[in-house]
Design an enzyme around this catalytic site. Structure first.
Site, PDB file in Angstrom:
ATOM      1  N   CYS B  78      -6.778   1.773  -2.271  1.00 50.26           N
ATOM      2  CA  CYS B  78      -7.302   3.057  -3.554  1.00 50.26           C
ATOM      3  C   CYS B  78      -9.315   2.567  -4.483  1.00 50.26           C
ATOM      4  CB  CYS B  78      -6.666   3.094  -5.112  1.00 50.26           C
ATOM      5  SG  CYS B  78      -6.529   4.579  -6.293  1.00 50.26           S
ATOM      6  N   HIS B 172      -1.020   1.738  -4.190  1.00 53.72           N
ATOM      7  CA  HIS B 172      -1.258   0.664  -4.947  1.00 53.72           C
ATOM      8  C   HIS B 172      -0.296  -0.249  -4.570  1.00 53.72           C
ATOM      9  CE1 HIS B 172      -4.713   1.725  -7.224  1.00 53.72           C
ATOM     10  NE2 HIS B 172      -4.569   3.310  -7.471  1.00 53.72           N
ATOM     11  N   GLU B 174      -0.196  -3.122  -4.584  1.00 51.64           N
ATOM     12  CA  GLU B 174       0.277  -4.410  -6.039  1.00 51.64           C
ATOM     13  C   GLU B 174       0.801  -4.086  -7.359  1.00 51.64           C
ATOM     14  OE1 GLU B 174      -2.739  -2.840  -5.557  1.00 51.64           O
ATOM     15  OE2 GLU B 174      -3.408  -1.664  -6.741  1.00 51.64           O
TER      16      GLU B 174
END
Lengths: 299, 198
Positions: B78, B172, B174
């Site tokens: 991002c 994302h 994560e």
């Protein structure tokens, strides 16, 4: 290939994830486009658009409401970082209006005059995420249960006195530590005492943290204040009146941003605290009569 | 192999956890010394303008830029994607990134938070089920140079790209607990470059 029907907006992950991206950052209160640009230039991760900063709300009194949509739109046009805005506690129509404007986060805020003294907004009904204030863990979990995707510990807004922020940040982390040390069969009573849903209490006990990002707000006026809140466990900081009620807002804003990144490095903090000019004058929370304390709003 | 996660602002802890799930002990890096000590870098999600300003203010901007240019494996998600693209569209007037990938990236291209979404993606280079990707005020890739490989697209826009030692995603990984993209970075980009002796 991409399955279009699997695409969803407004999920918990998307709402809570937005707050994750703000971590280690400073969100600044601004009342016009010019202040918003100063905040963005200083490195703010987002701005909070409002008509009057808390210090002025406090000084001028009267009912404080959602800001004029025209002003919010103006601020959205002037910066590329996220723009948040405040709705009154329980005022779900103000929230509907803010969502239609495309603000990035709604703060259901005790700084404005509450619109409902019993119910908060049902935040699950919105695509837009909400941040809510909390003075303790039970309050934080009640807000999360209503759909808040981010929590900020409350301080006493518009005072420049950090003591309340400290108290509430410590209260929340203290209660989290207490839950983590409990036997599983003790969590039922803990949930009753916290007046919070058992499932959330159990989740906090297991993970040792809130299920959403925890910022801090209220009374932060200096780089040292911001860094102390970070050392006490905040993921980031809201600064309201502290910046634009000070002598040199651009410089103070940049110094607070840097101090949040290097919150555990006293050398950097000393450097950032130098020559910032006058801090906001400030009011001691103890001098404010209890009915005028904003942090006590919310239930 | 030491992997650092740039810890100026953003979701640093989530990247460290995802790398940890891949068996890599990663740490947050902020100072010159810390950044010099790592073999590979992850630039997290966050606010790209804030991260760039802090990198400049603390004198690590040029260091990161030159390390990326000289072959340090780097992954940006991002904001990280924006920062390692050669060209940023719709950035602030003076917005500057570290660059590295020959691509044009449009900031906040998918819209404001109300438009943020999650979806299933097919990602070239990882096997198994579709990847659940979370897009938050996400950028997309407008155009890429000839050396850039597109690994995933959404609605016709590339959202994951690779150029040699550099990997970037609009979304994302994560945030999802699915560490296949981090594993791809560690196995395909970091190990390759350490074999080549960079």
């Amino acid at each position: 290939m991409t399955k279009e029907n699997s695409t969803q907006t407004g999920t918990s992950r998307v709402k809570r994830g937005m707050a994750e991206m703000l971590k280690g950052g400073v969100i600044m209160d601004v009342v016009n486009a010019e202040q918003a640009r100063i905040a963005e230039d200083a490195g703010a991760v987002a701005v909070m658009a409002l008509e009057r900063v808390p210090a002025d709300i406090r000084a001028q009194g009267g009912v404080a409401r959602m800001s004029d949509p025209e002003m919010i739109t103006e601020i959205q046009k002037s910066v590329s970082i996220p723009v948040m805005a405040k709705a009154r506690i329980g005022h779900f129509v103000e929230a509907q209006i803010l969502q239609s404007l495309g603000v990035d986060y709604i703060d259901e805020s005790e700084v404005l005059t509450p619109a409902d003294y019993t119910h908060h907004i049902d935040k699950w009904n919105f695509t837009i995420p909400f941040v809510c204030g909390a003075t303790n863990l039970g309050e934080a979990l009640r807000r999360i249960n209503e759909g808040a995707a981010m929590i900020r510990s409350k301080g006493e807004a518009g005072t420049g006195d950090v003591s309340n922020a400290t108290t509430h940040m410590r209260a929340i982390s203290d209660e989290i530590r207490r839950l983590s040390s409990m036997r599983e069969d003790e969590l039922y009573v803990a949930a009753k005492e916290l007046q919070a849903p058992y499932d959330l209490v159990k989740e906090v006990a297991t993970t040792g943290k809130l299920p959403v990002v925890l910022f801090t707000a209220g009374g932060i006026a200096t780089p040292a204040d911001a860094a102390m809140m970070m050392q006490l466990g905040a993921d980031g900081v809201f600064v309201g009146s502290g910046i634009f009620k000070s002598g040199d807002p651009a410089r103070r804003a940049a110094a607070i941003v840097k101090s949040v990144t290097f919150y555990d490095d006293a050398k950097v903090l000393a450097e950032q605290s130098k020559g910032l000019g006058e801090a906001m004058v400030g009011i001691n929370v103890a001098d404010i009569p209890a009915p005028h304390r904003l942090a006590e709003r919310g239930w | 192999m030491k992997i650092g996660v740039l810890a100026l602002q953003g979701d640093v802890a989530e990247h460290i956890a995802s790398l940890g799930d891949c068996g890599v002990i990663a740490s947050g890096v902020r100072s010159k010394q810390e950044i010099e000590s790592v073999d590979a870098l992850v630039i997290p999600g966050g606010e790209s303008t804030t991260i760039a300003k802090l990198a400049k203010a603390f004198g690590v901007f040029d260091l990161i830029k030159s390390r990326i240019a000289s072959g340090m494996p780097t992954y940006g998600s991002c904001a990280g994607m924006i920062l390692i693209a050669d060209q940023i569209l719709d950035g602030g007037a003076d917005q500057e990134g570290f660059g590295g990938i020959d691509a044009q990236v449009r900031r906040n291209a998918f819209g404001r938070q109300v438009d943020s979404f999650e979806t299933d993606l097919t990602f070239a280079g990882i096997s198994g089920a579709a990847f659940r990707a979370v897009f938050i005020r996400a950028p997309w890739v407008e155009s890429v140079g000839t050396q850039v490989e597109v690994l995933a697209s959404f609605n016709g826009h590339p959202v994951a790209i690779r150029q040699g030692h550099l990997l970037a995603t609009s979304f994302h990984p994560e945030l999802t607990g699915d560490n296949r993209i981090h594993r791809f970075f560690v196995d395909q980009l970091c190990k390759e470059s350490s074999k080549a002796g960079i």
